[in-house]
Design an enzyme around this catalytic site. Structure first.
Site, PDB file in Angstrom:
ATOM      1  CB  CYS A  62      -6.161  -7.783  -1.344  1.00 26.89           C
ATOM      2  SG  CYS A  62      -5.167  -8.988  -1.373  1.00 26.89           S
ATOM      3  CB  ILE A  63      -5.026  -7.429  -6.952  1.00 25.43           C
ATOM      4  CG1 ILE A  63      -4.931  -8.122  -8.261  1.00 25.43           C
ATOM      5  CG2 ILE A  63      -3.386  -6.727  -6.718  1.00 25.43           C
ATOM      6  CD1 ILE A  63      -4.850  -6.910  -9.608  1.00 25.43           C
ATOM      7  CD  GLU A 120      -5.733  -1.209   1.693  1.00 26.07           C
ATOM      8  OE1 GLU A 120      -4.867  -1.605   2.732  1.00 26.07           O
ATOM      9  OE2 GLU A 120      -6.787  -1.674   1.493  1.00 26.07           O
ATOM     10  CB  SER A 138       2.668  -0.128 -16.683  1.00 28.40           C
ATOM     11  OG  SER A 138       4.107  -0.366 -16.366  1.00 28.40           O
TER      12      SER A 138
END
Length: 381
Positions: free
Chosen positions: A239-240, A273, A286
């Protein structure tokens, strides 16, 4: 070679077998096969997800924090939680907290977050930026800030420090700092729609990115990412989130590049993930495109551009390399094999698009990373 300006590097056929999907893609596979398999790596629920039976959350107030009991009660709200990562329930579309005071910022909340009891529905919540502890009463919040003045760093160990940009990253073990991990997850859920909140932070590391004041007497968290400690799928990021006041500063690219630098130190490959959000797809596509274009541009030796060798050099999983090259239209089917089919001019043109906008300027600096894995993992796949 196809044409005077073209270079075609054959990929080892064996490297493609069993890597694109569970069904083998052999030497006779058509270009349609790669078009069929590689892009689906990013479709909705392709990622293998191990179900984790979690717990009915016993929402009791312990200085305003959450207590949780782990159980197998299938009827409990927790039984719908599969892991600390991505997920979505219909009822979470409606936000339950309007605003949050976080350090000097008053932030409008975006989504629902399952804060316990009296904290689950209020107009404004006060969250300490050093501990992520949450409060409803401004007086309680002010008192807490006075008590936490002595905290000069987050918990955990510092793994990255850049004294020019005044950025640091701390690795926090969810098993050692459980309350911090739970509070961080609750706070981040206010700004992430597709996230399944896990009340058990034990299986995760949290990497918190901070800005430091020049005098060193205060720090301000700007974002974080989490990572499962033992992940069979080799996910290097679960998770970010870049906190809203600090978005559009290039910190997302910093964290993505950091996650891969950590994978390099662990001598393994990594991938975010799955399933991955639409914005996440664009960000990672990117990053992968820039890294691979730069690698192809700098290497003239065909052996260095074999799939496995590229994975070892960049720590990007073979599946991600394959799908990115297909996206860049650099994969073709020739004489029974998949080949990287490139034009030097086209590579330079695509790479210059990144260089002109200083794309890599926000990347982490490998020389500033002091991370050392506790156990060296030599498995690369």
């Amino acid at each position: 070679m196809v044409g005077s300006e073209m270079e075609s590097f054959f990929l080892n056929k064996l490297e493609l077998i069993d890597r694109i999907s569970d069904s083998k893609v052999g030497a006779k596979a058509s270009e349609e096969d790669i078009r069929k398999h590689a892009p689906t790596y990013f479709h909705g629920n392709v990622g293998i997800r191990r179900k984790r039976s979690l717990a009915k959350a016993e929402q009791s107030s312990n200085n305003g924090q959450l207590k949780v009991n782990i159980s197998d009660n299938k009827g409990s709200p927790g039984s719908r939680i599969t892991r600390h990562g991505h997920g979505h329930d219909e009822h979470t579309k409606v936000r339950n907290i309007n605003k949050v005071q976080f350090g000097e910022f008053e932030i409008d909340c975006w989504y629902y977050s399952p804060y316990p009891g009296e904290y689950s529905s209020c107009n404004k919540l006060f969250v300490c930026e050093k501990t992520f502890k949450y409060m409803k009463n401004p007086a309680t919040y002010k008192k807490h800030l006075e008590q936490s003045k002595s905290l000069l760093t987050p918990p955990g160990r510092e793994i990255y420090r850049d004294n020019e940009t005044m950025l640091s990253v701390y690795e926090i073990d969810g098993a050692k700092d459980r309350l911090f991990g739970q509070n961080l997850c609750l706070f981040s859920k206010l700004f992430i729609e597709h996230k399944t909140l896990c009340y058990d932070p034990n299986p995760f590391f949290f990497y918190v990115m901070i800005e430091r004041d020049k005098d060193g007497e205060a720090f301000h968290p700007v974002g974080y990412f989490s990572k499962e400690k033992n992940c069979p799928e080799l996910y290097n990021l679960a998770c970010i989130l870049i906190f809203p006041p600090h978005q559009r500063k290039g910190y997302g690219k910093f964290i993505i590049s950091l996650s891969y630098e950590i994978s390099k130190r662990q001598k393994t490959v990594g991938s975010p993930e799955k399933p991955i959000s639409d914005l996440g797809k664009l960000s990672y596509r990117s990053y992968w495109s820039y890294v691979l274009l730069n690698l192809i541009h700098e290497n003239k030796n065909p052996k260095e551009l074999a799939l496995q060798r590229m994975a070892e050099t960049t720590s990007i999983k073979v599946e991600d390399i394959l799908s990115t090259l297909q996206h860049l239209r650099m994969i073709k089917h020739l004489k029974g094999q998949f080949v990287i089919h490139i034009s030097k001019i086209e590579v330079e043109k695509k790479l210059n698009n990144f260089i002109r906008r200083k794309y890599a300027s926000s990347f982490c600096k490998p020389e500033k990373l002091t991370y050392k894995p506790a156990v060296q993992n030599t498995d690369r796949s």
